[in-house]
Design a protein around this motif. Sequence first.
Motif, PDB file in Angstrom:
ATOM      1  N   ARG A   1      21.276  46.947  43.243  1.00 62.65           N
ATOM      2  CA  ARG A   1      21.999  45.889  43.959  1.00 62.65           C
ATOM      3  C   ARG A   1      21.072  44.791  44.486  1.00 62.65           C
ATOM      4  N   SER A   2      19.799  45.155  44.680  1.00 60.39           N
ATOM      5  CA  SER A   2      18.850  44.192  45.230  1.00 60.39           C
ATOM      6  C   SER A   2      18.621  43.012  44.292  1.00 60.39           C
ATOM      7  N   ALA A   3      18.785  43.235  42.991  1.00 65.44           N
ATOM      8  CA  ALA A   3      18.689  42.127  42.029  1.00 65.44           C
ATOM      9  C   ALA A   3      19.975  41.330  42.155  1.00 65.44           C
ATOM     10  N   ARG A   4      19.844  40.077  42.576  1.00 65.63           N
ATOM     11  CA  ARG A   4      21.042  39.290  42.871  1.00 65.63           C
ATOM     12  C   ARG A   4      20.715  37.808  42.869  1.00 65.63           C
ATOM     13  N   VAL A   5      21.762  37.015  42.891  1.00 60.59           N
ATOM     14  CA  VAL A   5      21.617  35.575  43.071  1.00 60.59           C
ATOM     15  C   VAL A   5      21.986  35.281  44.520  1.00 60.59           C
ATOM     16  N   ASN A   6      21.167  34.487  45.162  1.00 56.17           N
ATOM     17  CA  ASN A   6      21.459  34.089  46.530  1.00 56.17           C
ATOM     18  C   ASN A   6      21.399  32.571  46.597  1.00 56.17           C
ATOM     19  N   PHE A   7      21.927  32.014  47.634  1.00 55.88           N
ATOM     20  CA  PHE A   7      22.024  30.557  47.715  1.00 55.88           C
ATOM     21  C   PHE A   7      21.203  30.018  48.872  1.00 55.88           C
ATOM     22  N   LEU A   8      20.784  28.776  48.709  1.00 56.74           N
ATOM     23  CA  LEU A   8      19.957  28.107  49.704  1.00 56.74           C
ATOM     24  C   LEU A   8      20.792  27.104  50.482  1.00 56.74           C
ATOM     25  N   THR A   9      20.485  26.965  51.755  1.00 56.61           N
ATOM     26  CA  THR A   9      21.119  25.900  52.527  1.00 56.61           C
ATOM     27  C   THR A   9      20.582  24.568  52.011  1.00 56.61           C
ATOM     28  N   ASN A  10      21.287  23.494  52.309  1.00 47.40           N
ATOM     29  CA  ASN A  10      20.811  22.167  51.910  1.00 47.40           C
ATOM     30  C   ASN A  10      19.415  21.905  52.465  1.00 47.40           C
ATOM     31  N   ASP A  11      19.213  22.250  53.733  1.00 47.46           N
ATOM     32  CA  ASP A  11      17.917  22.006  54.365  1.00 47.46           C
ATOM     33  C   ASP A  11      16.789  22.783  53.694  1.00 47.46           C
ATOM     34  N   VAL A  12      17.030  24.044  53.373  1.00 46.91           N
ATOM     35  CA  VAL A  12      15.977  24.844  52.737  1.00 46.91           C
ATOM     36  C   VAL A  12      15.749  24.382  51.295  1.00 46.91           C
ATOM     37  N   ALA A  13      16.795  23.991  50.605  1.00 48.25           N
ATOM     38  CA  ALA A  13      16.605  23.450  49.249  1.00 48.25           C
ATOM     39  C   ALA A  13      15.721  22.201  49.308  1.00 48.25           C
ATOM     40  N   LYS A  14      15.983  21.317  50.274  1.00 50.95           N
ATOM     41  CA  LYS A  14      15.149  20.112  50.439  1.00 50.95           C
ATOM     42  C   LYS A  14      13.721  20.496  50.802  1.00 50.95           C
ATOM     43  N   LEU A  15      13.578  21.461  51.700  1.00 43.79           N
ATOM     44  CA  LEU A  15      12.253  21.932  52.092  1.00 43.79           C
ATOM     45  C   LEU A  15      11.482  22.452  50.882  1.00 43.79           C
ATOM     46  N   LEU A  16      12.147  23.220  50.020  1.00 43.86           N
ATOM     47  CA  LEU A  16      11.470  23.782  48.851  1.00 43.86           C
ATOM     48  C   LEU A  16      11.131  22.714  47.818  1.00 43.86           C
ATOM     49  N   VAL A  17      11.940  21.672  47.713  1.00 44.88           N
ATOM     50  CA  VAL A  17      11.600  20.551  46.829  1.00 44.88           C
ATOM     51  C   VAL A  17      10.283  19.935  47.295  1.00 44.88           C
ATOM     52  N   VAL A  18      10.193  19.684  48.585  1.00 41.11           N
ATOM     53  CA  VAL A  18       8.967  19.105  49.159  1.00 41.11           C
ATOM     54  C   VAL A  18       7.800  20.080  49.000  1.00 41.11           C
ATOM     55  N   TRP A  19       8.050  21.369  49.282  1.00 39.91           N
ATOM     56  CA  TRP A  19       6.991  22.370  49.193  1.00 39.91           C
ATOM     57  C   TRP A  19       6.450  22.466  47.758  1.00 39.91           C
TER      58      TRP A  19
END
Length: 188
Positions: A67-85
């Motif tokens: 079950r640990s293998a899964r798709v999870n979703f990012l908040t808008n803020d974290v998605a933006k943070l990861l783009v910058v990162w």
Amino acid sequence: NTNINDLWKIYNIRCYYALLETMFTTGMRIGEALSLKWENVDLKNKSINIVSTLTSKNEVGTPKTERSARVNFLTNDVAKLLVVWQKEQAKFAKDFGIKDFKKYDFVFANTRGSSISYRNFLRRCWRPIRDKANLGKITPHSIRHTFVSQLINSQVPIKLVAELVGDKVEMIIGTYTHTLPEARKQAI
């Protein structure tokens, strides 16, 4: 004048910040986060495919459970943070001539491009922050616990909570029943 050690400190601060924000908003286990690779992050669709974990030997292994293998979703803020990162990480690698950085592809990489070990995460990030904030002896797993408790108290269905964190419904109920009275109060 900034020396190379100062630049590495900046890299580590930004990396750990992105790591903690991702964990706080996804409920990922620390091993899942430390083993996350860019190929499993879809910034356009704001999702992450959790397909591995970091073992105690600092090796990428299979997830804790099926079950640990899964798709999870990012908040808008974290998605933006990861783009910058992602851009910052590439710039650091280029500026310091680390050719193998992209070969490893870790989202939260050490300054050589390989995975951050759990031990180093504790020593360089977790314990200093925890101790400075006087949080006692809490562990990184407390982030996951907080995430699940917040979902339950927000009246997210237990089945969905279990899916989001890769656990069985029974595990969620057994572990987090102490948060259910608060959720019941809010429901009335």
